[in-house]
Design an enzyme around this catalytic site. Structure first.
Site, short mmCIF file in Angstrom:
data_model
loop_
_atom_site.label_atom_id
_atom_site.label_comp_id
_atom_site.label_asym_id
_atom_site.label_seq_id
_atom_site.Cartn_x
_atom_site.Cartn_y
_atom_site.Cartn_z
N ALA A 1 -11.54 -24.98 11.29
CA ALA A 1 -12.49 -24.44 12.27
C ALA A 1 -13.92 -24.71 11.83
CB ALA A 1 -12.28 -22.95 12.46
N PHE B 1 -17.31 -22.85 7.67
CA PHE B 1 -16.30 -23.89 7.87
C PHE B 1 -14.97 -23.43 7.27
CE2 PHE B 1 -19.36 -27.80 7.94
CZ PHE B 1 -19.94 -27.31 9.10
N GLU B 2 -13.91 -23.64 8.01
CA GLU B 2 -12.54 -23.44 7.52
C GLU B 2 -11.92 -24.82 7.41
OE1 GLU B 2 -10.84 -20.60 6.82
OE2 GLU B 2 -12.18 -19.02 7.56
N ILE B 3 -11.62 -25.27 6.19
CA ILE B 3 -11.31 -26.68 5.98
C ILE B 3 -9.82 -27.00 5.89
CG2 ILE B 3 -13.54 -27.04 4.86
CD1 ILE B 3 -12.00 -27.14 2.17
#
Length: 369
Positions: A169, A238-240
């Protein structure tokens, strides 16, 4: 340049290493440059985020190289930037994970560092889990968040990115409500995130506010503080990576890739996305924001040497004077209560003394005897 900052309170100590990148070390304090602050490893169990930080630093130091990127063009972009990287914000929590507690996200004394900031601090949703989301005894009660707050306020970045794992996300404010900011700032952030999603996330990433997209509201988060208080024009979370098929009991697999192919794909895709931010970020802000970089309002004055690190007085890029107490709000409340108590006691003693003085005086008749 690497700096390790240490602090502590109530018997708990923490330290955070901060890496400052500037192609010319003499210009690291140049306030006309575009400033970017990146934080990784805020939750101990999200090991992949720190690996990404090291990959970005290795590219910046030219130990590794981005494919299909012209070195001269990249250097021209980096000439305009000062980048501060916190590779591992939660060192004590990471030690607990490496010791075998693979589901631990909190710091060394059980506080979620991404619930310990002041914006909407302490509010609890119906599904509140004290193990997962303990916000601490007060805003900035934890040494780690105190360090990060001071770093953000003194560096005054134009872009902030807080890097996590658990899903894929690209989030913008807000976390504590299910809306995004109004007007041009929101459009600028969304435009940049859309480009990143198309080029690097292969259109897999969710885009929007953290509170409106992830399925729950989060209160007291770093990104909301950066946007609301520090006034960072572009503040992101950020969700990586995330394995949605993993068992909830297998935290390592939920938050970190477990095979080399996925591991390298995540690092390659997301390191490239950050260099796209380095390239597009300065251009994404409008002309007024660019001029503000060189404005005299952008200067700050530190008076740490006078108050032993407790007070920082500065002006942000919008000219608003700010004061920052580096003791936690809990301590401030304690001092205020003590002040009120001592004032009441002094008033009581003063009134008692007056009363005793009046009662001890001899009675003198007003009429002649």
């Amino acid at each position: 340049m690497v700096e390790t900052i240490k602090t502590g309170n109530r018997g708990y100590k923490a330290e955070i290493s901060v890496v400052t990148y500037c192609r010319s070390r003499k210009e690291a304090d140049d306030r006309t440059k575009f400033r970017i602050l990146l934080s990784f490893g805020q939750h101990g169990r999200e090991l992949i985020t720190t690996e990404l930080a090291f990959r970005i630093l290795s590219i910046l130091s030219e130990e590794q190289f981005l494919p299909d990127v012209d070195a001269a063009s990249l250097n021209n972009i980096l000439d305009k930037l000062v980048i501060k990287v916190v590779p591992m914000e939660n060192v004590n929590g990471r030690k607990l994970v490496e010791g075998g507690d693979l589901c631990e996200r909190r710091n060394g004394r059980g506080v979620d560092l991404n619930r310990n900031w002041s914006v909407d601090w302490g509010k609890k949703e119906k599904d509140y889990d004290p193990y997962e989301e303990n916000p601490g005894t007060g805003p900035f009660s934890e040494p780690e968040t105190q360090i990060m707050r001071k770093l953000a306020l003194t560096f005054d970045p134009h872009i902030w990115v807080n890097v996590h794992s658990g899903m894929e996300a690209l989030f913008m404010p807000y976390d504590h409500r299910n809306t995004t900011p109004d007007g041009a700032p929101s459009e600028q952030m969304r435009s940049l995130l859309s480009k990143l999603n198309n080029v690097h996330c292969h259109k897999r990433c969710m885009i929007g506010s953290g509170g409106g997209s992830v399925g729950y509201l989060a209160h007291g988060t770093a990104t909301d503080f950066m946007y609301e208080v520090v006034k960072v024009p572009m503040a992101f979370t950020f969700e990586i990576y995330g394995d949605t098929a993993a068992s909830s009991q297998d935290c390592f697999k939920m938050f970190n890739p477990v095979d080399f192919t996925t591991f390298h794909r995540v690092l390659n895709d997301w390191s490239s996305s950050f260099f796209t931010i380095f390239k597009l970020g300065p251009n994404q802000l409008d002309g007024n924001s660019s001029k503000e970089m060189a404005s005299s309002l952008d200067k700050f004055v530190s008076i740490d040497e006078y108050l032993d690190g407790y007070l920082v007085e500065r002006r942000n890029r919008y000219g608003k004077k700010m004061e920052v107490l580096d003791v936690g709000m809990q301590e401030i409340r304690t001092y205020f209560r003590l002040f009120l108590l001592s004032s009441v006691l002094l008033l009581f003693m003063f009134c008692s003394r007056i009363a005793r003085s009046k009662s001890s005086r001899p009675i003198v008749s007003a009429l002649p005897v």
